[in-house]
Write a protein that holds these residues in place. Structure first.
Motif, PDB file in Angstrom:
ATOM      1  N   TYR A 174       0.820  -1.199   0.000  1.00  0.00           N
ATOM      2  CA  TYR A 174       0.000   0.000   0.000  1.00  0.00           C
ATOM      3  C   TYR A 174       0.859   1.256   0.000  1.00  0.00           C
ATOM      4  O   TYR A 174       0.427   2.316  -0.433  1.00  0.00           O
ATOM      5  N   GLU A 175       2.106   1.200   0.459  1.00  0.00           N
ATOM      6  CA  GLU A 175       2.949   2.387   0.476  1.00  0.00           C
ATOM      7  C   GLU A 175       3.212   2.919  -0.936  1.00  0.00           C
ATOM      8  O   GLU A 175       3.522   4.094  -1.109  1.00  0.00           O
ATOM      9  N   TYR A 176       3.133   2.074  -1.956  1.00  0.00           N
ATOM     10  CA  TYR A 176       3.411   2.529  -3.315  1.00  0.00           C
ATOM     11  C   TYR A 176       2.444   3.646  -3.705  1.00  0.00           C
ATOM     12  O   TYR A 176       2.862   4.688  -4.238  1.00  0.00           O
ATOM     13  N   ASP A 177       1.167   3.453  -3.450  1.00  0.00           N
ATOM     14  CA  ASP A 177       0.185   4.467  -3.791  1.00  0.00           C
ATOM     15  C   ASP A 177       0.422   5.744  -2.997  1.00  0.00           C
ATOM     16  O   ASP A 177       0.244   6.852  -3.510  1.00  0.00           O
ATOM     17  N   TYR A 178       0.816   5.600  -1.747  1.00  0.00           N
ATOM     18  CA  TYR A 178       1.113   6.761  -0.910  1.00  0.00           C
ATOM     19  C   TYR A 178       2.278   7.560  -1.485  1.00  0.00           C
ATOM     20  O   TYR A 178       2.213   8.791  -1.628  1.00  0.00           O
ATOM     21  N   LEU A 179       3.358   6.880  -1.870  1.00  0.00           N
ATOM     22  CA  LEU A 179       4.538   7.561  -2.386  1.00  0.00           C
ATOM     23  C   LEU A 179       4.292   8.141  -3.772  1.00  0.00           C
ATOM     24  O   LEU A 179       4.890   9.156  -4.145  1.00  0.00           O
ATOM     25  N   ALA A 180       3.422   7.508  -4.560  1.00  0.00           N
ATOM     26  CA  ALA A 180       3.111   8.020  -5.889  1.00  0.00           C
ATOM     27  C   ALA A 180       2.448   9.390  -5.812  1.00  0.00           C
ATOM     28  O   ALA A 180       2.553  10.187  -6.752  1.00  0.00           O
ATOM     29  N   LYS A 181       1.775   9.663  -4.707  1.00  0.00           N
ATOM     30  CA  LYS A 181       1.094  10.948  -4.530  1.00  0.00           C
ATOM     31  C   LYS A 181       1.966  11.970  -3.804  1.00  0.00           C
ATOM     32  O   LYS A 181       1.575  13.128  -3.662  1.00  0.00           O
ATOM     33  N   LEU A 182       3.126  11.546  -3.355  1.00  0.00           N
ATOM     34  CA  LEU A 182       4.001  12.417  -2.572  1.00  0.00           C
ATOM     35  C   LEU A 182       4.631  13.485  -3.465  1.00  0.00           C
ATOM     36  O   LEU A 182       5.147  13.183  -4.548  1.00  0.00           O
ATOM     37  N   ASN A 183       4.578  14.730  -3.029  1.00  0.00           N
ATOM     38  CA  ASN A 183       5.215  15.819  -3.760  1.00  0.00           C
ATOM     39  C   ASN A 183       6.725  15.617  -3.766  1.00  0.00           C
ATOM     40  O   ASN A 183       7.325  15.290  -2.747  1.00  0.00           O
ATOM     41  N   GLU A 184       7.347  15.827  -4.942  1.00  0.00           N
ATOM     42  CA  GLU A 184       8.793  15.589  -5.064  1.00  0.00           C
ATOM     43  C   GLU A 184       9.596  16.460  -4.105  1.00  0.00           C
ATOM     44  O   GLU A 184      10.690  16.082  -3.692  1.00  0.00           O
ATOM     45  N   LYS A 185       9.069  17.608  -3.725  1.00  0.00           N
ATOM     46  CA  LYS A 185       9.767  18.478  -2.792  1.00  0.00           C
ATOM     47  C   LYS A 185       9.899  17.831  -1.412  1.00  0.00           C
ATOM     48  O   LYS A 185      10.755  18.229  -0.610  1.00  0.00           O
TER      49      LYS A 185
END
Length: 309
Positions: free
Chosen positions: A21-32
């Motif tokens: 499930y962390e993949y979806d979380y990180l996919a939405k994470l702002n690159e900053k």
């Protein structure tokens, strides 16, 4: 910012669901926010604080490279398909393993024209592959076939940089599949050579022989003398004589590494022949578990982040 403490993506656990499930979380994470998240990740995995402003150790400097030293060329050479033409131009086609097929989907694989054994890989990830020892058996096992197909279909929709701790050179690769011959001699995994290159020069060379259940490794300095460095505390340290293929791998790696601050050029030996494996720009994603902090610092001193583009 919320931080996923379970951290299944970066612990490399074989029994985790795909994708976690962390993949979806990180996919939405702002690159900053990547540096903040990476700092916490680094602390969790290595136990050390990460200094991105003034990195000193090898692991720290790899984290800096992941975030701040990327280029279209690195992306091209991380791509297992595109790198082939570049290697061909630089050192010749004879060092490339044959490509039996290249395509975009699992359904397009022409199994009927392939040999009895081969390996299927994605071009945009690490360890996203499957070895087929017996094609007819594999095709006849319907459940296994569906599982492997599902695996590849999932991988082809994902970006490996989110799996591997923001190795940004993977981010913009257009996913494909590549099939190569399965190069195994009498069920023995071929010898591998890893040439660590710092600021455009080969510096440390590692020969790995897989004598099951363990891997045996010999490590050499730039002048081929025995090195005190160990990149993996679980390998059995050997002191083998320097082979001609290792010498050749070093010479060829010098041609391939010229433009980069850090790259590990990977090779394999099969039936006496030397073959290029890949260009690894951020080895182990900068999460090496050195048995000594001195080694981490010694390698960090070799890497000058201010040199080269």
């Amino acid at each position: 910012m919320k931080f996923k403490k379970s951290f299944n993506l970066f612990c490399y656990k074989k029994n985790m669901p795909d994708p976690p499930y962390e993949y979806d979380y990180l996919a939405k994470l702002n690159e900053k926010e990547y540096p903040v998240y990476l700092n916490k990740m680094f602390k969790l995995i290595t136990g050390a604080n990460l200094n991105l402003k003034k990195p000193k150790t090898f692991n720290e400097k790899i984290q800096w490279l992941k975030l701040y030293d990327n280029s279209p060329l690195k992306t091209q050479l991380t791509d297992k398909v595109l790198v082939r033409n570049w290697v061909k131009e630089k050192i010749g086609e004879n060092y490339l393993k044959p490509a039996l097929w290249i395509g975009k989907t699992f359904d397009e694989i022409p199994f009927e024209t392939l040999p009895n054994s081969f390996i299927i890989k994605t071009n945009h990830g690490c360890k996203w592959q499957y070895k087929i020892l017996n094609k007819e058996k594999f095709l006849s096992e319907e459940q296994l076939f569906k599982i492997i197909k599902s695996k590849f279909e999932g991988w082809l929709t994902q970006s490996f940089h989110l799996w591997a701790g923001f190795e940004m050179q993977y981010r913009d690769i257009k996913p494909q599949l590549i099939i190569e011959p399965l190069l195994i001699e009498e069920k023995q995994i071929p010898t591998e050579y890893e040439i660590y290159c710092f600021n455009g020069e080969p510096e440390i060379y590692q020969k790995i022989r897989y004598i099951l259940p363990c891997a045996q490794v010999s490590v050499y300095n730039k002048d081929f003398s025995k090195s005190n460095i160990s990149f993996n505390p679980y390998y059995i340290i050997q002191n083998e004589e320097v082979s001609e293929n290792l010498k050749r791998a070093v010479i060829l790696s010098k041609t391939l590494c010229k433009e980069f601050k850090l790259v590990r050029v990977d090779w394999m030996e099969y039936k006496g022949n030397l073959y290029f494996n890949e260009m690894t720009f951020t080895p182990h994603s900068g999460f090496f578990k050195f048995y000594s902090q001195d080694i981490n610092e010694q390698l960090g001193n070799k890497l000058n982040l201010k040199e080269r583009n």
